[in-house]
Design a protein around this motif. Structure first.
Motif, PDB file in Angstrom:
ATOM      1  N   ALA A 143       0.831  -1.211   0.000  1.00  0.00           N
ATOM      2  CA  ALA A 143       0.000   0.000   0.000  1.00  0.00           C
ATOM      3  C   ALA A 143       0.865   1.260   0.000  1.00  0.00           C
ATOM      4  CB  ALA A 143      -0.933  -0.014   1.211  1.00  0.00           C
ATOM      5  N   GLY A 144       1.929   1.291   0.801  1.00  0.00           N
ATOM      6  CA  GLY A 144       2.817   2.453   0.829  1.00  0.00           C
ATOM      7  C   GLY A 144       3.526   2.650  -0.489  1.00  0.00           C
ATOM      8  N   ALA A 145       4.008   1.538  -1.095  1.00  0.00           N
ATOM      9  CA  ALA A 145       4.705   1.645  -2.381  1.00  0.00           C
ATOM     10  C   ALA A 145       3.768   2.141  -3.463  1.00  0.00           C
ATOM     11  CB  ALA A 145       5.314   0.286  -2.745  1.00  0.00           C
ATOM     12  N   GLN A 146       2.511   1.673  -3.441  1.00  0.00           N
ATOM     13  CA  GLN A 146       1.545   2.114  -4.456  1.00  0.00           C
ATOM     14  C   GLN A 146       1.198   3.599  -4.275  1.00  0.00           C
ATOM     15  OE1 GLN A 146      -1.645  -0.687  -3.895  1.00  0.00           O
ATOM     16  NE2 GLN A 146      -0.774  -2.206  -5.345  1.00  0.00           N
ATOM     17  N   ALA A 147       1.112   4.044  -3.013  1.00  0.00           N
ATOM     18  CA  ALA A 147       0.822   5.465  -2.771  1.00  0.00           C
ATOM     19  C   ALA A 147       1.976   6.338  -3.245  1.00  0.00           C
ATOM     20  CB  ALA A 147       0.552   5.693  -1.280  1.00  0.00           C
ATOM     21  N   ALA A 148       3.197   5.901  -2.973  1.00  0.00           N
ATOM     22  CA  ALA A 148       4.352   6.669  -3.428  1.00  0.00           C
ATOM     23  C   ALA A 148       4.421   6.680  -4.943  1.00  0.00           C
ATOM     24  CB  ALA A 148       5.635   6.073  -2.843  1.00  0.00           C
ATOM     25  N   LEU A 149       4.096   5.563  -5.579  1.00  0.00           N
ATOM     26  CA  LEU A 149       4.096   5.502  -7.046  1.00  0.00           C
ATOM     27  C   LEU A 149       3.031   6.433  -7.619  1.00  0.00           C
ATOM     28  CD1 LEU A 149       4.983   4.253  -9.739  1.00  0.00           C
ATOM     29  CD2 LEU A 149       3.368   2.371  -9.318  1.00  0.00           C
ATOM     30  N   ALA A 150       1.844   6.458  -6.981  1.00  0.00           N
ATOM     31  CA  ALA A 150       0.782   7.354  -7.469  1.00  0.00           C
ATOM     32  C   ALA A 150       1.205   8.812  -7.350  1.00  0.00           C
ATOM     33  CB  ALA A 150      -0.504   7.089  -6.668  1.00  0.00           C
ATOM     34  N   GLN A 151       1.867   9.165  -6.253  1.00  0.00           N
ATOM     35  CA  GLN A 151       2.346  10.539  -6.090  1.00  0.00           C
ATOM     36  C   GLN A 151       3.369  10.905  -7.153  1.00  0.00           C
ATOM     37  OE1 GLN A 151       1.282  12.863  -3.888  1.00  0.00           O
ATOM     38  NE2 GLN A 151       2.643  14.336  -4.909  1.00  0.00           N
ATOM     39  N   ALA A 152       4.288   9.946  -7.445  1.00  0.00           N
ATOM     40  CA  ALA A 152       5.309  10.211  -8.461  1.00  0.00           C
ATOM     41  C   ALA A 152       4.676  10.342  -9.836  1.00  0.00           C
ATOM     42  CB  ALA A 152       6.356   9.094  -8.439  1.00  0.00           C
ATOM     43  N   LEU A 153       3.685   9.496 -10.145  1.00  0.00           N
ATOM     44  CA  LEU A 153       3.000   9.583 -11.434  1.00  0.00           C
ATOM     45  C   LEU A 153       2.248  10.908 -11.577  1.00  0.00           C
ATOM     46  CD1 LEU A 153       1.619   5.933 -11.767  1.00  0.00           C
ATOM     47  CD2 LEU A 153       3.407   6.993 -13.161  1.00  0.00           C
ATOM     48  N   GLU A 154       1.653  11.377 -10.497  1.00  0.00           N
ATOM     49  CA  GLU A 154       0.919  12.640 -10.538  1.00  0.00           C
ATOM     50  C   GLU A 154       1.875  13.806 -10.796  1.00  0.00           C
ATOM     51  OE1 GLU A 154      -2.009  15.334  -7.668  1.00  0.00           O
ATOM     52  OE2 GLU A 154      -1.373  13.301  -7.057  1.00  0.00           O
TER      53      GLU A 154
END
Length: 410
Positions: A143-154
């Motif tokens: 969950a943390g890795a996916q949230a960080a990935l979403a932030q980077a993609l944004e």
């Protein structure tokens, strides 16, 4: 003896009566101890021939055996493991039932193995709880890795949009940095997912396999522990049992005693007959039995089975050729006998030494077959002389105590 006496009644006696009353020869004058062999030569010769014929016919058609017994099997009381005796539960000559404990040997090693198996199971169950905690941690990591990935993609998408609109506030190096950051965050997501998959596999496959192995080791340890308690395999009586606490027993050289099953040797006798009786003795024939344990009792029996091989002819492959000439003792025919009526042999202990007679019965042939005069007469004679054999058996049973207790030098 009885056969010779009966033959003398129809040979020697008529010859004597002829010499005495027809020829007038008197005992003590013409007929003396020295002349009787000549004067009664015809009667004596006929008596000898007739007696031999009757005895041969009698023993052929009505076989007799002096070696009959009720053999019984025994069960050796042996442990599966060697060790010193720690407890004894029975005494000598005691009746035991199947499954009843007899004695127990020291079990320190086996109990230690059981405790070690229990400890290993507890350790594996604890590792399962740890793995479940690791699974929750892996899911949180995903969950943390996916949230960080979403932030980077944004961030990457916003900067890319501004660059496409021609904004001077966006630098190319920033976009490259964000692209590298997205790739790094995607790798972290994959790593977190792989870590979760490893934990799931550990929970679903590795730990259950370890638990099954530990439970199998526990079962093996319990089986080894059960071997330290020796129980009766059949219901019977314990004999020659002098085991005491501290004695050493071994499955190879140190048996603890003998167990005699209660139903072994009861109502079944084995008798050895001459080989010439092989063509006469058949299942269903009626016979009589007399045992030393009940000398004045005649037990009617029936032939239930005849062994179709002679034990003396058995051979076992070895490295030495067998010389048939050395087999000088002829074997015998083994016949199995059972009481004709239930309960007749209940008081005969197994292992009793007995005498046995088997009688030929031609009644069915005489009743249902069309036979000639001489053949019918011969069959009648064969059936009749069986009475002589039956009388001889009873006479031997009556004299058995005298022969055993007096004449044998007891």
């Amino acid at each position: 003896m009885i056969e010779t006496f009966l033959c003398a009644l129809v040979t020697v006696l008529p010859d004597f009566l002829f010499r005495r009353f027809v020829q007038g020869k008197r005992i003590g004058h013409e007929i003396t101890l020295f002349t009787m062999w000549y004067e009664l030569r015809w009667g004596l010769t006929a008596c000898a021939i007739l007696a031999l014929t009757v005895i041969t016919t009698l023993f052929y058609f009505h076989p007799a055996s002096k070696t009959a017994a009720s053999y019984f099997r025994t069960v050796t009381i042996l442990p599966q493991l060697g060790g010193r005796v720690s407890e004894v539960y029975v005494t000598n000559n005691q009746m035991v039932t199947a499954g009843q404990p007899i004695f127990r040997i020291e079990d320190f090693t086996q109990r230690a193995q059981v405790e070690a198996a229990h400890a290993q199971i507890a350790q594996i169950q604890a590792s399962l709880k740890v793995a479940q905690t690791d699974l929750a941690e892996a899911e949180a990591g995903i969950a943390g890795a996916q949230a960080a990935l979403a932030q980077a993609l944004e961030d990457l998408e916003r900067n890319t949009t501004l660059r496409d609109q021609g904004s001077s506030a966006v630098r190319l190096t920033e976009i490259e940095r964000l692209e590298n950051l997205v790739a790094e965050r995607e790798a972290k997501v994959l790593a977190a997912q792989s870590q979760k998959a490893a934990v799931v596999q550990k929970i679903e496959e590795l730990i259950p396999a370890q638990l099954a192995s530990a439970e199998a080791q526990l079962d093996a340890a319990l089986a080894e522990l059960d071997k330290t308690t020796i129980s009766a395999g059949v219901t019977g009586r314990v004999e020659q049992f002098g085991l005491r606490v501290g004695d050493f027993v071994s499955p190879l050289m140190r048996p603890a005693g003998i167990l005699v099953p209660t139903d072994s040797g009861r109502d079944r006798f084995q008798a050895a007959f001459n080989q010439m009786s092989a063509q006469v003795i058949k299942p269903g024939m009626i016979g009589e039995l007399g045992c030393m344990t009940r000398p004045f009792t005649v037990i009617p029996v029936v032939v239930v089975q005849v062994q179709d091989v002679i034990p003396s002819g058995q051979i076992r492959p070895t490295d030495e050729l067998r010389d048939v000439q050395q087999n000088t003792t002829p074997g015998s025919i083994l016949v199995y006998l059972e009481p004709l009526y239930e309960g007749l042999a209940d008081k005969v202990p197994p292992g009793s030494n007995c005498l046995a007679n088997v009688y030929t019965d031609n009644h069915d042939r005489l009743e249902h077959e069309d036979l000639g005069f001489w053949e019918r007469a011969f069959l009648h004679v064969v059936d009749t002389i069986g009475v002589v054999h039956a009388a001889g058996l009873r006479l031997r049973l009556i004299l058995m105590p005298v022969n055993t207790l007096v004449l044998s030098g007891h």
